[in-house]
Write a protein that holds these residues in place. Sequence first.
Motif, PDB file in Angstrom:
ATOM      1  N   UNK A 108      -0.841 -20.441  33.322  1.00  0.00           N
ATOM      2  CA  UNK A 108       0.544 -20.060  33.055  1.00  0.00           C
ATOM      3  C   UNK A 108       0.961 -20.581  31.679  1.00  0.00           C
ATOM      4  N   UNK A 109       2.099 -20.078  31.221  1.00  0.00           N
ATOM      5  CA  UNK A 109       2.585 -20.485  29.902  1.00  0.00           C
ATOM      6  C   UNK A 109       4.099 -20.614  29.931  1.00  0.00           C
ATOM      7  N   UNK A 110       4.586 -21.507  29.094  1.00  0.00           N
ATOM      8  CA  UNK A 110       6.025 -21.697  28.909  1.00  0.00           C
ATOM      9  C   UNK A 110       6.340 -21.371  27.450  1.00  0.00           C
ATOM     10  N   UNK A 111       7.260 -20.448  27.249  1.00  0.00           N
ATOM     11  CA  UNK A 111       7.637 -19.998  25.908  1.00  0.00           C
ATOM     12  C   UNK A 111       9.001 -20.570  25.556  1.00  0.00           C
ATOM     13  N   UNK A 112       9.086 -21.267  24.423  1.00  0.00           N
ATOM     14  CA  UNK A 112      10.344 -21.871  23.971  1.00  0.00           C
ATOM     15  C   UNK A 112      10.622 -21.422  22.547  1.00  0.00           C
ATOM     16  N   UNK A 113      11.857 -20.984  22.323  1.00  0.00           N
ATOM     17  CA  UNK A 113      12.236 -20.524  20.985  1.00  0.00           C
ATOM     18  C   UNK A 113      13.594 -21.100  20.615  1.00  0.00           C
ATOM     19  N   UNK A 114      13.679 -21.614  19.399  1.00  0.00           N
ATOM     20  CA  UNK A 114      14.934 -22.151  18.871  1.00  0.00           C
ATOM     21  C   UNK A 114      15.477 -23.284  19.725  1.00  0.00           C
ATOM     22  N   UNK A 144      12.288 -29.973  13.189  1.00  0.00           N
ATOM     23  CA  UNK A 144      11.341 -28.867  13.110  1.00  0.00           C
ATOM     24  C   UNK A 144      11.778 -27.788  14.088  1.00  0.00           C
ATOM     25  N   UNK A 145      11.945 -26.581  13.588  1.00  0.00           N
ATOM     26  CA  UNK A 145      12.369 -25.457  14.425  1.00  0.00           C
ATOM     27  C   UNK A 145      11.311 -24.365  14.363  1.00  0.00           C
ATOM     28  N   UNK A 146      10.700 -24.057  15.491  1.00  0.00           N
ATOM     29  CA  UNK A 146       9.771 -22.928  15.550  1.00  0.00           C
ATOM     30  C   UNK A 146       9.513 -22.578  17.004  1.00  0.00           C
ATOM     31  N   UNK A 147       9.044 -21.348  17.223  1.00  0.00           N
ATOM     32  CA  UNK A 147       8.720 -20.976  18.591  1.00  0.00           C
ATOM     33  C   UNK A 147       7.481 -21.745  19.037  1.00  0.00           C
ATOM     34  N   UNK A 148       7.362 -21.922  20.349  1.00  0.00           N
ATOM     35  CA  UNK A 148       6.278 -22.733  20.889  1.00  0.00           C
ATOM     36  C   UNK A 148       5.810 -22.122  22.202  1.00  0.00           C
ATOM     37  N   UNK A 149       4.520 -22.113  22.421  1.00  0.00           N
ATOM     38  CA  UNK A 149       3.930 -21.641  23.664  1.00  0.00           C
ATOM     39  C   UNK A 149       3.071 -22.761  24.236  1.00  0.00           C
ATOM     40  N   UNK A 182       5.733 -17.593  32.525  1.00  0.00           N
ATOM     41  CA  UNK A 182       5.012 -16.432  33.002  1.00  0.00           C
ATOM     42  C   UNK A 182       3.525 -16.582  32.886  1.00  0.00           C
ATOM     43  N   UNK A 183       2.869 -15.509  33.249  1.00  0.00           N
ATOM     44  CA  UNK A 183       1.424 -15.468  33.200  1.00  0.00           C
ATOM     45  C   UNK A 183       0.980 -15.428  31.733  1.00  0.00           C
ATOM     46  N   UNK A 184      -0.009 -16.251  31.382  1.00  0.00           N
ATOM     47  CA  UNK A 184      -0.443 -16.356  29.993  1.00  0.00           C
ATOM     48  C   UNK A 184      -0.943 -15.024  29.454  1.00  0.00           C
ATOM     49  N   UNK A 185      -1.616 -14.246  30.304  1.00  0.00           N
ATOM     50  CA  UNK A 185      -2.177 -12.979  29.854  1.00  0.00           C
ATOM     51  C   UNK A 185      -1.087 -11.964  29.500  1.00  0.00           C
ATOM     52  N   UNK A 186       0.066 -12.095  30.113  1.00  0.00           N
ATOM     53  CA  UNK A 186       1.174 -11.187  29.824  1.00  0.00           C
ATOM     54  C   UNK A 186       2.035 -11.726  28.690  1.00  0.00           C
ATOM     55  N   UNK A 187       2.242 -13.035  28.673  1.00  0.00           N
ATOM     56  CA  UNK A 187       3.144 -13.654  27.706  1.00  0.00           C
ATOM     57  C   UNK A 187       2.596 -13.573  26.280  1.00  0.00           C
ATOM     58  N   UNK A 188       1.294 -13.802  26.126  1.00  0.00           N
ATOM     59  CA  UNK A 188       0.700 -13.807  24.780  1.00  0.00           C
ATOM     60  C   UNK A 188       0.823 -12.446  24.100  1.00  0.00           C
TER      61      UNK A 188
END
Length: 604
Positions: A108-114, A144-149, A182-188
Amino acid sequence: MRKKKLFFSLIFLLFIIGLLLFSVNGQDNHQKIPIEKDIVSLHSEWEFYWNQLLDPEAIKQEKNKLNYIKVPSSWEGKVIDGKPLSNVGYATYRLQVKIPKEDIGTNKALYLRYIGSAYQIWIDGEKKDVIGHVGKSIEEEIPKLRLNVIFFEPKQEIIEIVIQFSNHSFREGGIFGDVSYGDAKVLIPTILKGLLKDSFLIGGFFFIGLYHLIIFGMRKLELSIFIIGLMGMVGAVRTLLLSEYLLFLLVPHIEWTLMAKMEYLVEIAGFLLVIFLMKNMYPKEVKKLPLLSSYMFTILWSTFIVLTPAQVFTEHIFIHTAMMIIFLFYFVFYVGILAAYRKREGASINLVGLMIIMICICHDALYYTQIIESISLLEYSGLLFLLMQAVIISYRYAKLFRKNQTLTRELIAINGTLEQKVMERTKELKKKNEDLFYQATVDGLTGVFNRTYFLKKVTERLRSPKAGLTLFLIDLDDFKSINDRYGHIAGDHVLLAFSSLLKETYEDIGVVGRVGGEEFAVCVTKISEEEALHEAERLRILIESKKIYLHEEKRISITASIGIAYTTRYNIKFEDLYHTADLALYQSKKTGKNKATLGELVFR
């Protein structure tokens, strides 16, 4: 003409409708992750611990009253213990998420932005990542500001997410961007779509800008093309700065504060280029006072951005945007409409493009301050504007090409014999110029330089005598007796033969001139004083041995007296050199003629 106006008005209307539908119903990967299958947005109420940096273990022992905060949002203005929070401070966020059993043990993956402006995150008690350096003061914090997975494998149905934040550098603090699970395969792939979109915009701006710069390189008279080229490059840089992930891939160690300053300064550069473009394209419509005021605003605001911390100048985004809108309002609605009314070339298309840009600036100001939930539109409007410029330039060049073809055909028809006439006239003028030059510089009898031109040539050499400069002043001995005995024609024949001897001897290495009736001069450089004496003596012997034929049966010998002036000094006057040689010549005459005498340099 009416069809063209209708066409561009329709384009404008469709573009605005498309942007509005896209911003309301769609999601832009540049700013948010769309909710797809197997992707869940974690927008909800999170536990909120103000002015506390707690790890998961510390949170379990925390007994104070729980506070909650909505994500995504800035913590500025949230009321804690009856007091509204400022945008500066530090805090801890916590969320527990229940997942399906089948997610346990999968990727799984966690996506964080801003998330601003520094944070560190734990998932299920394990520290997963650190962005910047969290601090309780601006001195401790590294923003530091950037998107992160973040990739992980859930071990139980309840996932615990703990994030420590600090913000001492930005206008907003906390989670004010998207957080998705979400699922890493879908999120990436979803994230990659956003990066591809950014890459497309960057490439579009870059190549449109490069195209205009290349055209300007071939046709430097049209400054507006150069300005449009720079606008394309500025658009590419701004889009790259907004796509922090791409920027950090290219420049991984760039400081966030520097990046923020660059982002704001590049935006001002784009604003200034729009003003330059309007001034260049419509100089009669642009008034001096608004133009100078816009320049002053640009200088002052750029200085403010450079000299103040990011937390200060980012807080003033409304002032920044409002001032740009005021000036753009003038340049768009006054200058643009007036230029269109006066039917300036391309004015109607430019007016439409600038109006779209102005609307998008207002929209983005509301979007970036989280007043509205939408997408960033300025880069799209900027790209559309540059494409409009490309259309205008292409139309202009096509029109110019057709006009040139017509003129070429007319010129060929009219000037069938003109080229031959011009060649004949040019040849005639060249011959006359050569004759005039010859008459002005050459002695008519002997063919050597006359006194005036000889003086000019020697003066040029006197500016840099290098390894020495020698002036030989040569006077034929008893020339009057030749004239008296054989006649003036014979005398002229002697002068001609003598000058030919001097030309043959010195024309390749020096300057030869006639400075009086039977008096000649020779200037030679790059010889020493001793060599000058030897050369004078060699010349005297050569003259003495020369037999001059007056006619087939009569030939005579002649002699000459020589005065020598030698110098290695810079910037000496010709008059002083000539006077020295003249005195030396007089000495040769006085002591028996047929001699060469070196004179001591005399200054008058």
